[in-house]
Design an enzyme around this catalytic site. Sequence first.
Site, PDB file in Angstrom:
ATOM      1  N   SER A 192       0.634  -1.223   0.116  1.00  0.00           N
ATOM      2  CA  SER A 192       0.143  -0.021  -0.091  1.00  0.00           C
ATOM      3  C   SER A 192       0.737   1.245  -0.003  1.00  0.00           C
ATOM      4  CB  SER A 192      -0.836  -0.199   1.332  1.00  0.00           C
ATOM      5  OG  SER A 192      -2.167   0.847   1.052  1.00  0.00           O
ATOM      6  N   GLU A 214      -9.142  -5.401  -4.166  1.00  0.00           N
ATOM      7  CA  GLU A 214      -8.522  -4.418  -3.216  1.00  0.00           C
ATOM      8  C   GLU A 214      -9.640  -3.606  -2.513  1.00  0.00           C
ATOM      9  OE1 GLU A 214      -5.400  -4.377  -2.557  1.00  0.00           O
ATOM     10  OE2 GLU A 214      -4.157  -4.979  -4.355  1.00  0.00           O
ATOM     11  N   HIS A 248      -7.595  -6.070  -0.010  1.00  0.00           N
ATOM     12  CA  HIS A 248      -6.363  -5.277   0.307  1.00  0.00           C
ATOM     13  C   HIS A 248      -5.604  -5.562   1.678  1.00  0.00           C
ATOM     14  CE1 HIS A 248      -3.977  -1.704  -0.388  1.00  0.00           C
ATOM     15  NE2 HIS A 248      -4.112  -1.487   0.953  1.00  0.00           N
TER      16      HIS A 248
END
Length: 524
Positions: free
Chosen positions: A204, A326, A429
Amino acid sequence: MGPVGSEPVAQTVQTVWTAGGRVRGERRDDVWCFASVPYARAPVGPLRWRPPQPLDGWTGILDATEFGAIAPQAPGAGGLVLPGDPEHQSEDCLTLNVWTPGLDAGGRPVMVWIHGGGFTGGSGAARLYRGDELARRGDLVVVTVNYRLGAFGFLSHGALESTRSPAISGNWGLLDQVAALEWVRDHVAEFGGDPSNVTVFGESAGSMSIGALLAMPQARGLFHRAIMESGPPFAHSLDDARWIGGQVAAVLGLREATRAEWESVPMADLVAAVAALQSLPPAPGRLPLPFLPVVDGVCLARPPYETVLAGRGARVPLMIGTNRDELTLFALNDPQAAALDAALLETWVGQAVPDGSAAPAIAAYRAAREQRGEPVTPRDLWIAMGTDFVFRWPSLRLAAAHRLVEPATFAYLFTWETPAFDGQLGSAHALEIPFVFGHLRQRAVNAFSGGGPAAERLSDQMLGAWSAFARWGDPSLGGGGEWPAWDPVQRSTMVFGNPSELVDAPRDEELAVWEAWAPLAMPR
């Protein structure tokens, strides 16, 4: 430092020389851990919004057996919080953590983890990122890093810039990461690591940071391989970053917003201002994250993608990938996403595609998903399209640009599904992280990752591939089978799931939507 619930074993302590002096770590389960080792001076007072400064050093032996302060942030800003995660916050947070199988001359590959959290939260000392299993099973030295976050790490404002032009602006947290890599270069051999074989990896915001490090002249030569997980190389323009800085000043009520005023703002007030800014919808035409790396002309001369495309980025082996779903993690508590209908879906998609293209784009995704027998509710379509638009396609564009100068470019797609929330999140995610770090047996993690033989097998494959890439620059050597380099024609991709398999151009029918207006760089 062992799996939750494991029996404690006899501990041993040892000291090692670092830049500031000697530090004392401990050994458990055959892995040494040195926690919260300083790599730069505390960025407080006049050192706020300055590049990190060398340590003054200390007398005696610094105890590095307990994790210390994390960067200032709002509660929960870093995402998943586990029992045992450090909670105390301080601006004196520029520390790193080291796990190593041996304090010897082993010359082990080094993996440096840069945590995510939207550039406003997270910590290198979070339980999810503890490097004991990865160090032990991969015979690696694992380093995790704290860096300045939010307004402390990425605030741009004219009062905080030098009179030189161009001047560093907003990249204080990135410069922290560079300082940590310099510490690794200078000291990791004392911990059994090889400073000439350093892999940066992150997820991320950590992956976005690595995208910036690929383009930063200050980071050149400090790492030799890179792994980017679910984070394309996004950056703010200097104008946008300064506009956000002005918004922070307005929230704080700074009248003149001089450097002296900024330096006098209490830590808690800056944290609260960041939280207030994050609660507002993004301004039209601006990226939704208020804090990002900044194209300031010093650290980043151009957006990272453009630098890589021009052949001016770091020419190091790269592994890059995303998770299939995600956006489910971000949509979990979003009432608009839950109530999404066809009309609102078209409105949202219309903000991402050229005028008049929303309906055909949605139809293309619907047709591809129907052919695979996947759900096509407005929410499912938005998750799929948003995931590709924000994460997957920009990541593949970076892969294509990097491939022009570095053949050792590898791509993956993670498809394992979490059992959490009755399976609503799919391949969410951050779900790949515990598989990479080998933490599936931690009870708090297991509820998110799932467990059992199939999960353990997947973790073995991923931990092995990441370790092999760090050691040799080739994830195929990790025992998971053939994994050829990616190229923009064949697009060979390792799909990590149940089971894992090598697939050419997986799920690329939908990606044609984005390729039509943002094509991949092709070999010249």
